[in-house]
Scaffold this motif. Structure first.
Motif, mmCIF file in Angstrom:
data_model
loop_
_atom_site.group_PDB
_atom_site.id
_atom_site.type_symbol
_atom_site.label_atom_id
_atom_site.label_comp_id
_atom_site.label_asym_id
_atom_site.label_seq_id
_atom_site.Cartn_x
_atom_site.Cartn_y
_atom_site.Cartn_z
ATOM 1 N N UNK A 1 7.051 13.515 1.911
ATOM 2 C CA UNK A 1 5.952 13.436 0.941
ATOM 3 C C UNK A 1 5.148 12.150 1.095
ATOM 4 N N UNK A 2 5.779 11.074 1.543
ATOM 5 C CA UNK A 2 5.052 9.822 1.733
ATOM 6 C C UNK A 2 4.111 9.940 2.936
ATOM 7 N N UNK A 3 4.546 10.636 3.985
ATOM 8 C CA UNK A 3 3.645 10.896 5.113
ATOM 9 C C UNK A 3 2.447 11.714 4.644
ATOM 10 N N UNK A 4 2.706 12.717 3.791
ATOM 11 C CA UNK A 4 1.622 13.556 3.274
ATOM 12 C C UNK A 4 0.629 12.740 2.456
ATOM 13 N N UNK A 5 1.162 12.002 1.489
ATOM 14 C CA UNK A 5 0.307 11.218 0.596
ATOM 15 C C UNK A 5 -0.449 10.134 1.349
ATOM 16 N N UNK A 6 0.263 9.421 2.246
ATOM 17 C CA UNK A 6 -0.367 8.318 2.984
ATOM 18 C C UNK A 6 -1.475 8.846 3.891
ATOM 19 N N UNK A 7 -1.196 9.917 4.607
ATOM 20 C CA UNK A 7 -2.209 10.488 5.493
ATOM 21 C C UNK A 7 -3.435 10.941 4.725
ATOM 22 N N UNK B 1 0.840 -1.207 0.000
ATOM 23 C CA UNK B 1 0.000 0.000 0.000
ATOM 24 C C UNK B 1 0.873 1.255 0.000
ATOM 25 N N UNK B 2 1.888 1.297 0.842
ATOM 26 C CA UNK B 2 2.750 2.475 0.895
ATOM 27 C C UNK B 2 3.568 2.643 -0.374
ATOM 28 N N UNK C 1 3.371 5.834 -2.787
ATOM 29 C CA UNK C 1 4.611 6.546 -3.108
ATOM 30 C C UNK C 1 4.806 6.676 -4.614
ATOM 31 N N UNK C 2 4.487 5.612 -5.359
ATOM 32 C CA UNK C 2 4.632 5.609 -6.823
ATOM 33 C C UNK C 2 3.285 5.264 -7.446
ATOM 34 N N UNK C 3 2.410 6.238 -7.485
ATOM 35 C CA UNK C 3 1.070 6.020 -8.012
ATOM 36 C C UNK C 3 1.118 5.571 -9.466
ATOM 37 N N UNK C 4 2.142 6.021 -10.193
ATOM 38 C CA UNK C 4 2.277 5.623 -11.593
ATOM 39 C C UNK C 4 2.492 4.119 -11.738
ATOM 40 N N UNK C 5 3.142 3.495 -10.747
ATOM 41 C CA UNK C 5 3.385 2.056 -10.797
ATOM 42 C C UNK C 5 2.255 1.245 -10.155
ATOM 43 N N UNK D 1 2.329 -0.212 9.130
ATOM 44 C CA UNK D 1 2.332 1.006 8.327
ATOM 45 C C UNK D 1 3.242 2.053 8.947
ATOM 46 N N UNK D 2 3.098 2.247 10.252
ATOM 47 C CA UNK D 2 3.906 3.248 10.955
ATOM 48 C C UNK D 2 5.383 2.899 10.911
#
Length: 254
Positions: free
Chosen positions: A184-190, A142-143, A147-151, A173-174
């Motif tokens: 940026x991964x904290x931002x996107x994941x949250x 999931x993370x 992180x790589x939405x394109x993939x 997850x944490x």
């Protein structure tokens, strides 16, 4: 034919394993040539083979099993890991394989096997029911996809996949977020997982931790044209309502 039974036990094998069976490089080379000509085995790539079904001439190894034997460190990742975990909304004819050792992407039996650079083996598992498979666990998958939405097949596909999940291990997850330590991964994941907090049974404390790590930078979830709405809480620009993808349905097979 005395070696074919052992090769069926291996299912997927390299030339060195045939050499170990015969104790002779030349004999191994001849066996591979002969078995391949007779349709008993199929050559996947330069030094990788699989036994075949005599009737269909198709490899007996699954695409997931093949991916796990391409390099010593290869494992299923991104959208392919979603598919392995039964979450994929669309069937892709491309397999994403992360590996410490690089390899040239190749095609075999209508599937493209694509190399991705492995960033870490944290969360890579060998499922008990699939001894030949290595894959990222659900939480790492999931993370990685966030992180790589394109993939992950794109944002619409990712949202469709996440909507199926009814529980995810918050502690894992944490731990993975801490391991990768990317703002940026904290931002996107949250931001993304907030839409599925109730379904995934995530606590408020998880999102408080994510918010505490986002810093001052404003980022984009996807490209600047699609991510046209600013979400102050996450200092993130994203589509106005990613859940709208769930209402659209459909989608072509890739």
């Amino acid at each position: 034919m005395k070696y074919i039974k052992e090769l069926h036990r291996l299912k997927i094998f390299h030339k060195k394993e045939v050499t170990a069976l015969t104790n002779d490089k030349n004999v191994a080379k001849e066996i591979l040539r002969r078995y391949k000509k007779q349709g008993l085995i199929s050559q996947i790539r330069r030094d990788l083979y699989a036994v075949t079904d005599l009737a269909s001439q198709v490899s007996l190894a699954s695409k997931f099993e093949i991916a796990g034997d391409i390099t010593p460190s290869s494992y299923l990742s991104y959208h392919t890991a979603l598919e392995y975990h039964g979450l994929a909304h669309q069937v892709f004819y491309e397999i994403y394989i992360s590996s410490k050792e690089s390899f040239k992407s190749f095609d075999y039996e209508g599937i493209t096997y694509t190399f991705c650079r492995s960033k870490s083996e944290e969360g890579v598992i060998n499922p008990k029911t699939d001894s030949l498979v290595r894959v990222t666990d659900l939480e790492r998958t999931v993370l990685d996809c966030i992180n790589r939405i394109d993939l992950s097949g794109g944002l619409e596909e990712l949202v469709q996949c996440l909507a199926i999940i009814t529980y995810i291990d918050e502690n894992k997850l944490s731990a993975y977020l801490h391991h990768f330590d990317k703002q940026i991964l904290y931002q996107k994941a949250g931001f993304i997982l907030g839409y599925f907090q109730k379904e995934m049974k995530l606590s408020n404390a998880f999102f408080e931790t994510c918010r505490s790590k986002i810093g001052k930078s404003t980022r984009y979830l996807t490209d600047v044209h699609e991510s046209n709405t600013y979400f102050k809480e996450w200092k993130l620009c994203a589509p106005a309502n990613i859940l709208s993808f769930l209402e659209q349905g459909g989608g072509e097979y890739v």
